[in-house]
Design an enzyme around this catalytic site. Structure first.
Site, PDB file in Angstrom:
ATOM      1  N   ASP A   1       0.824  -1.206   0.000  1.00 11.37           N
ATOM      2  CA  ASP A   1       0.000   0.000   0.000  1.00 11.37           C
ATOM      3  C   ASP A   1       0.866   1.269   0.000  1.00 11.37           C
ATOM      4  O   ASP A   1       1.435   1.644   1.024  1.00 11.37           O
ATOM      5  CB  ASP A   1      -0.908  -0.028   1.235  1.00 11.37           C
ATOM      6  CG  ASP A   1      -1.813   1.187   1.290  1.00 11.37           C
ATOM      7  OD1 ASP A   1      -1.822   1.981   0.313  1.00 11.37           O
ATOM      8  OD2 ASP A   1      -2.507   1.352   2.311  1.00 11.37           O
TER       9      ASP A   1
ATOM     10  N   TYR B   1     -17.285  14.162 -14.173  1.00 14.32           N
ATOM     11  CA  TYR B   1     -15.827  14.071 -14.020  1.00 14.32           C
ATOM     12  C   TYR B   1     -15.224  15.406 -13.544  1.00 14.32           C
ATOM     13  O   TYR B   1     -14.994  15.601 -12.359  1.00 14.32           O
ATOM     14  CB  TYR B   1     -15.157  13.582 -15.327  1.00 14.32           C
ATOM     15  CG  TYR B   1     -13.729  13.164 -15.042  1.00 14.32           C
ATOM     16  CD1 TYR B   1     -13.414  11.850 -14.706  1.00 14.32           C
ATOM     17  CD2 TYR B   1     -12.690  14.099 -15.019  1.00 14.32           C
ATOM     18  CE1 TYR B   1     -12.121  11.485 -14.362  1.00 14.32           C
ATOM     19  CE2 TYR B   1     -11.395  13.747 -14.697  1.00 14.32           C
ATOM     20  CZ  TYR B   1     -11.114  12.444 -14.370  1.00 14.32           C
ATOM     21  OH  TYR B   1      -9.832  12.100 -14.015  1.00 14.32           O
TER      22      TYR B   1
HETATM   23  P1  NAD Z   1      -4.796   1.952 -13.295  1.00 11.40           P
HETATM   24  O1  NAD Z   1      -5.940   1.415 -12.526  1.00 11.40           O
HETATM   25  O2  NAD Z   1      -4.440   1.285 -14.588  1.00 11.40           O
HETATM   26  O3  NAD Z   1      -3.455   1.913 -12.397  1.00 11.40           O
HETATM   27  C1  NAD Z   1      -3.443   2.201 -11.040  1.00 11.40           C
HETATM   28  C2  NAD Z   1      -2.112   1.811 -10.436  1.00 11.40           C
HETATM   29  O4  NAD Z   1      -2.142   2.194  -9.047  1.00 11.40           O
HETATM   30  C3  NAD Z   1      -1.812   0.303 -10.450  1.00 11.40           C
HETATM   31  O5  NAD Z   1      -0.415   0.118 -10.671  1.00 11.40           O
HETATM   32  C4  NAD Z   1      -2.151  -0.138  -9.020  1.00 11.40           C
HETATM   33  O6  NAD Z   1      -1.416  -1.270  -8.568  1.00 11.40           O
HETATM   34  C5  NAD Z   1      -1.724   1.098  -8.256  1.00 11.40           C
HETATM   35  N1  NAD Z   1      -2.343   1.230  -6.948  1.00 11.40           N
HETATM   36  C6  NAD Z   1      -3.649   1.426  -6.641  1.00 11.40           C
HETATM   37  N2  NAD Z   1      -3.803   1.530  -5.285  1.00 11.40           N
HETATM   38  C7  NAD Z   1      -2.567   1.401  -4.762  1.00 11.40           C
HETATM   39  C8  NAD Z   1      -2.059   1.429  -3.441  1.00 11.40           C
HETATM   40  N3  NAD Z   1      -2.837   1.627  -2.391  1.00 11.40           N
HETATM   41  N4  NAD Z   1      -0.725   1.232  -3.265  1.00 11.40           N
HETATM   42  C9  NAD Z   1       0.100   1.018  -4.314  1.00 11.40           C
HETATM   43  N5  NAD Z   1      -0.319   1.011  -5.585  1.00 11.40           N
HETATM   44  C10 NAD Z   1      -1.633   1.192  -5.806  1.00 11.40           C
HETATM   45  O7  NAD Z   1      -5.068   3.492 -13.481  1.00 11.40           O
HETATM   46  P2  NAD Z   1      -4.749   4.572 -14.603  1.00 11.40           P
HETATM   47  O8  NAD Z   1      -5.959   4.785 -15.420  1.00 11.40           O
HETATM   48  O9  NAD Z   1      -3.457   4.296 -15.280  1.00 11.40           O
HETATM   49  O10 NAD Z   1      -4.604   5.878 -13.704  1.00 11.40           O
HETATM   50  C11 NAD Z   1      -3.367   6.425 -13.308  1.00 11.40           C
HETATM   51  C12 NAD Z   1      -3.496   7.934 -13.259  1.00 11.40           C
HETATM   52  O11 NAD Z   1      -3.738   8.414 -14.595  1.00 11.40           O
HETATM   53  C13 NAD Z   1      -4.664   8.438 -12.409  1.00 11.40           C
HETATM   54  O12 NAD Z   1      -4.269   9.608 -11.756  1.00 11.40           O
HETATM   55  C14 NAD Z   1      -5.721   8.758 -13.454  1.00 11.40           C
HETATM   56  O13 NAD Z   1      -6.654   9.726 -13.017  1.00 11.40           O
HETATM   57  C15 NAD Z   1      -4.842   9.293 -14.568  1.00 11.40           C
HETATM   58  N6  NAD Z   1      -5.491   9.338 -15.897  1.00 11.40           N
HETATM   59  C16 NAD Z   1      -6.132   8.256 -16.400  1.00 11.40           C
HETATM   60  C17 NAD Z   1      -6.765   8.364 -17.643  1.00 11.40           C
HETATM   61  C18 NAD Z   1      -7.502   7.188 -18.263  1.00 11.40           C
HETATM   62  O14 NAD Z   1      -8.231   7.377 -19.232  1.00 11.40           O
HETATM   63  N7  NAD Z   1      -7.318   5.993 -17.728  1.00 11.40           N
HETATM   64  C19 NAD Z   1      -6.705   9.557 -18.386  1.00 11.40           C
HETATM   65  C20 NAD Z   1      -5.994  10.631 -17.851  1.00 11.40           C
HETATM   66  C21 NAD Z   1      -5.402  10.506 -16.595  1.00 11.40           C
END
Ligand code: NAD
Length: 398
Positions: free
Chosen positions: A115, A239
């Site tokens: 975590d 959002y």
């Molecule tokens: P994702 O769900 O693919 O990845 C999340 C990551 O966080 C994973 O590696 C997971 O293991 C890790 N994680 C979650 N809780 C955790 C914890 N308590 N301790 C350690 N690791 C933890 O998500 P994503 O879509 O890649 O999002 C990442 C960022 O990008 C976010 O800030 C999101 O808002 C942003 N974002 C996403 C998008 C989209 O369309 N997916 C677009 C723009 C920005």
């Protein structure tokens, strides 16, 4: 040894198992993409910490930094190991495959599974950096989580995906059955807003950076980045103007405070990069996003502009983070990797069919098939070149 044929198991909008060979192939494909895109002679970050490194944008960040610049990487993630008949989670297999390939390619890659919000995991990261890496020049903060235990107050905070001030009613796709429906969400109360900011806002990012500074583990000129999203007006009520948007505003304010702090202490800086909408475990859970993304992909693919996480991160690394350049920002000091998504023609053509979409014509009007394939690939299914009839080893180590 646990050789078995792994068949996909889906519940609602999540997949509850993962395919090790498919996940490994996904990592290999991203590495190939970075290697093909790398400009000759490019140099950049040498020592990177990626928080949230096992899926989505964090995984792509790690791959782009490691195979784009040869950076040493420490990844922090929260994933389940395989246990008995249960497969590990996709992020576990991605990381196992990434570490294995890094070993073969002579790249330093270490991982901490736990975590990231906790003090214990932060301390573990400090130990690893001190012992095996030396001062960090790049910190990527890419967590997406539904909850956070605040280690200082002990409170468990839950994030909510809700509008603020008024009810939201909008079109979406029910991922369980592919139906186009209208859904309504009641507005968040003040405590839900506070808790969402507590989970997805900037506090934990700030604590990571403050700790690394206190420990003297940030290199001169160190940079840190977190990721955000803006998107089109049809998604704003749920959002940008909703609970998650409030958290992202907090993240941007944190970036400004950290920018000043890092400039003063190590001559570095902090930025928020606004990335495009892609299919990840986090985004698939946001109402409206599957429909919007399906329409968007159709338009961007037709125009030859389509990008996934790795294409976005290649641009971020090679255009904004390589040696000798500073990140290019807009008037709000945001890096805009969503420039192609937000182009007028792309937005106009994406939104035009919004009200015409029905369950029956979804696959013709939009790229829902592409959305679904990307979704399955998040868990290692429907990946080209993988024979799903073949038994695979589900045990893996990091
Ligand atoms: P994702 O769900 O693919 O990845 C999340 C990551 O966080 C994973 O590696 C997971 O293991 C890790 N994680 C979650 N809780 C955790 C914890 N308590 N301790 C350690 N690791 C933890 O998500 P994503 O879509 O890649 O999002 C990442 C960022 O990008 C976010 O800030 C999101 O808002 C942003 N974002 C996403 C998008 C989209 O369309 N997916 C677009 C723009 C920005």
């Amino acid at each position: 040894m646990a050789l078995t044929v792994v068949q996909q198991k889906v519940r609602g909008f999540i997949c509850i198992n993962a395919h090790p060979a498919g996940c490994a192939r996904t990592v290999e494909r991203q590495i190939d993409s970075v290697q093909a895109a790398r400009p000759d002679g490019v140099a950049g970050p040498k020592n990177a910490l990626i928080i949230g490194s096992s899926t989505g944008y964090g995984l792509a960040s790690r791959i782009a930094l490691a195979w784009g610049f040869g950076a040493n990487t420490l990844g922090v993630f929260f994933e389940k190991e395989p246990a008995g008949k249960r497969t590990g989670t996709a992020g576990f297999y991605h990381t196992a495959a990434l570490h294995e390939r890094a070993r073969r390619d002579g790249l330093f890659a270490a991982g901490i599974n736990g975590d990231a919000f906790s003090d214990e995991i932060k301390r573990e990261a400090v130990e690893t950096i001190r012992k095996s890496m030396g001062p960090i020049d790049t910190v990527i903060y890419s967590l997406a989580s539904p909850r956070r235990v605040n280690p200082r107050s002990g409170e468990t905070l839950q994030s909510a995906l809700k509008p603020i001030g008024q009810q939201f009613s909008g079109r979406t796709i029910n991922l369980a059955n592919g139906e186009v429906t209208t859904m309504s969400v009641e507005p968040a109360d003040d405590d839900e807003i506070r808790q969402t900011i507590g989970v997805m806002g900037g506090e934990d990012w700030r604590w990571w950076i403050e700790m690394l500074l206190e420990e003297g583990l940030l290199a001169d000129g160190a940079r840190t980045l977190a990721y955000s999203y803006i998107g089109p007006e049809v998604t704003w009520p749920i959002y940008r103007d909703g609970t998650i948007g409030a958290a992202k505003k907090d993240l941007a304010a944190t970036a400004d405070a950290l920018h000043q702090l890092l400039a003063d202490k190590v001559g570095g800086g902090a930025w928020v990069s606004v990335n495009k909408a892609v299919v990840t475990q986090a985004s698939a859970a946001i109402p409206v996003v599957p429909l919007y993304v399906s329409l968007l992909f159709k338009v961007m693919k037709a125009k030859g502009l389509h990008e996934g996480c790795i294409e976005q991160l290649q641009r971020l690394c090679f255009d904004h983070l390589r040696d000798g350049v500073s990140p290019q920002v807009d008037a709000d000091r945001l890096i805009r990797l969503d420039d192609l998504e937000m182009r007028d023609d792309v937005q106009r053509e994406t939104i035009a069919p919004w009200l015409d979409v029905t369950t029956e014509n979804l696959s013709q009007i939009s790229d829902f098939d592409g959305f679904r394939r990307d979704f399955n690939q998040l868990f290692g299914f429907e990946v080209e070149g993988v024979d799903y009839a073949e038994p695979v080893e589900t045990e893996a180590s990091l």
